[in-house]
Structure formats: structure tokens, C-alpha cells
Design a protein around this motif. Structure first.
Motif: not given
Length: 349
Positions: A82-83, A104, A113, A116-117, A121, A213
């Protein structure tokens, strides 16, 4: 596309655990031709150098994404963290279908998003068209999707167990407690102290308590099924095994619902689904009974506490929780038999 045609596939993140399992499964899929393997940190190496267990396969060398001729690719399986995934997937031409195994594109809201990440985005314009890839519950939408976001491993186990019950209003949604345990492969292949053998072996420890997450993903989908906002108590644990995931869900019964009623509802919901098995009464789902397969086993038990029940699900986190589910979605997207390439039975002991 006719079933006899080979569909040209590329794998992003082919040097990770999910990427490797995707290659393992897809390499024997009769409708797939793997034409590109992308792994930036291992570019120039053969797959056998990174994963000796896949050394017998005749596949292209690992490359960077810039080296791929995307006009010669029909579908991309995304195995990036992710990311990283959203920026790479945003570069792909619209003609390429995407089945992403990262986080993602799972959340439907870009602000959620970011919360939490920990970052904005990179392709919010793609979120609206992304279909949540829990095959058993979104099959019709997946058929016509260009971008499918495969669920996380924990949400897969939890949602397969609870979505039919929430939708049928058989359980309350304000008192859900989920105790989940996963093998260390769920943490990825990068070096982390807590997954060193000497620290993860012979022990069991919770992590991400109250803030994991996968929480918003579980709440998002349960809320859609229930028709109202849902908040869950979810605690994951790291178990000293390579593969496997067990989710124990403690639920409060709604109205006149009973534990046998919950079991019957799940049997009915999954009657025509080849990979979800509601086990016989008295049988306890276990990770060793699904290891290496795309199956999910679900069991329902009456709690000794009045008005409560316990729903247990077991999956292989790398197969049904990731690569196998991606391949299942691939089959649905291309009008193929849903079980194609996924017929392998669990490996036991």
C-alpha cells in the motif's frame, strides 16, 4: 475473449509473497500467459534467483515497470505494498484490466484512506470505479469491472463469516468482537524485527490493537450489508506459522435468531459458492485444513452466554486471502469457470 485464448498477464511486485503465490497459481492456469514480471529491487534477475521453488517455470526475467510494453498486456495483478500501488496503477493504460492485491483501492473514500494509511491517495479518480473484490458477494460487479480491489486477508475471513448474517439482520451490529490470528507472511517479505524467527517463533502476540488498517475495510463492508454504520472491536494477532488465518467472531443474536439459524443462513448463502464451506456441526475450522488452498471454512457455535454465538472462519492468508482470490476474480472478469486454476486441495499435514 474466447476461453481458448491466452490472456496476457503482468505481475507487479512479483518478488513479494503475494506476487510469488500469484505466479505459482497463474503459471498453471490454462488461460493465462505471464508476459511480464515487475520487481524494481530485483530487476535483471530471474525468478528462480529470487524464488528457487519457482525455478522450473519458464518465465520472463524480472524488470522495472518502465521496461514493460503495456500494449502487450491484457491484465495486471498488483502485488505492491500500500502507498506504492496507487501511483503505479494510475500510470497504466485504460485498456489494461487491474486486479490489485494491495490496500490502495479497497476503501471507497479518499479521506478515509488518508486517515488510515498516513498519506494522500495518489489516484482518487480511480476509487469510484474500483470494485471490492470479495468474489462471493460482488460477483456481478466484478464481471464488468476494469479495476478490482481484492480485500485484505483479515477482511476476507471476517466478511465471509459475517456479511450474510448482517445482511439478514440475524446479528446486531453494535456489539461485534473479532479475535483474529495470522501467519507471519501476512506482514510481507521486508525485514521487520517482530517477524524474525527468534522473535515470532514459539510465541503469540497482538498488534495494531484498536487501530489496525483493516478495521475501516471491515466496517465499510459490514455497514453496507447492514444498511447502517458499523463499529467493530477487532484485534489481530501474529501467530508462529508461515501461512494461515483464523478469525473468531463473537456476535450478539438479533431478535429470535439462534446459532443453528445463523448456520442455516450461511449454508444457504454459500450453497452455490465452490470455495466457501460451512463445516458440519461440531467440526471446528482450523488453518491446517485450508493451507495452500482457496477454501474458506466457516463454523457456527452457540455461546454459553445467553443470546450470543461464535462464528469461526479459517483461510490461507496468501491464497484465499490474496493471490487465490485475485485469480478467482480474474476468472469471473473473463467469463471463465470460477474454479479454473484453483482446484488444488489443501496441503495436510
Amino acid at each position: 475473449m474466447a476461453n481458448t485464448s491466452k490472456i496476457r498477464a503482468a505481475v507487479l511486485g512479483a518478488s513479494g509473497y503475494t506476487g510469488a503465490d500469484l505466479v505459482r497459481l497463474a503459471a498453471r492456469h490454462p488461460a493465462i500467459a505471464i508476459t511480464a514480471l515487475v520487481a524494481k529491487g530485483h530487476a535483471g534477475q530471474s525468478l528462480a534467483q529470487v524464488f528457487p521453488h519457482l525455478g522450473s517455470l519458464d518465465l520472463p526475467a524480472l524488470v522495472t515497470s518502465d521496461e514493460v510494453d503495456w500494449s502487450a498486456v491484457d491484465v495486471v495483478f498488483g502485488g505492491l505494498p500500500h502507498g506504492t500501488a496507487h501511483s503505479e496503477i494510475a500510470k497504466l493504460p485504460d485498456s489494461v484490466k487491474v486486479i490489485d492485491m494491495s490496500a490502495d483501492f479497497r476503501l471507497r473514500d479518499a479521506a478515509s484512506y488518508a486517515e488510515w494509511y498516513g498519506g494522500e491517495h495518489g489516484a482518487p479518480h480511480l476509487l469510484k470505479g474500483a470494485v471490492y473484490g470479495l468474489t462471493e458477494h460482488y460477483r456481478d460487479a466484478i464481471k464488468g469491472a476494469r479495476l478490482v480491489a481484492c480485500p485484505g486477508c483479515y477482511p476476507t475471513g471476517v466478511l465471509l463469516a459475517l456479511l450474510p448474517l448482517a445482511k439478514a439482520k440475524l446479528i446486531t451490529t453494535d456489539d461485534l468482537i473479532i479475535d483474529a490470528k495470522s501467519g507471519v507472511s501476512g506482514a510481507g517479505r521486508t525485514l521487520k524485527q517482530n517477524i524474525l524467527f527468534s522473535e515470532a517463533g514459539e510465541g503469540l502476540s497482538p498488534y495494531g490493537i484498536g487501530s489496525h488498517r483493516h478495521l475501516p475495510e471491515i466496517e465499510q463492508e459490514l455497514g453496507l450489508a447492514a444498511g447502517s454504520a458499523v463499529t467493530v472491536n477487532f484485534t489481530p494477532h501474529l501467530a508462529p506459522m508461515s501461512r494461515g488465518e483464523l478469525c473468531t467472531c463473537y456476535v450478539r443474536l438479533a431478535g429470535q435468531a439462534t446459532a443453528p439459524g445463523l448456520r442455516n443462513a450461511l449454508v444457504t448463502a454459500y450453497a452455490d459458492n465452490p470455495f466457501v464451506h460451512v463445516v458440519a456441526e461440531g467440526v471446528i475450522p482450523a488453518t491446517q485444513h485450508v493451507r495452500g488452498s482457496n477454501f474458506c471454512h466457516i463454523g457456527v457455535f452457540a455461546d454459553r452466554l445467553q443470546g450470543r454465538a461464535i462464528v469461526v472462519s479459517a483461510i490461507d492468508n496468501l491464497v484465499k486471502g490474496s493471490a487465490g482470490q485475485a485469480l478467482q476474480n480474474f476468472n469471473v472478469m473473463h467469463g471463465l469457470d470460477e474454479t479454473l486454476g484453483l482446484e488444488q486441495l489443501p496441503l495436510f499435514p
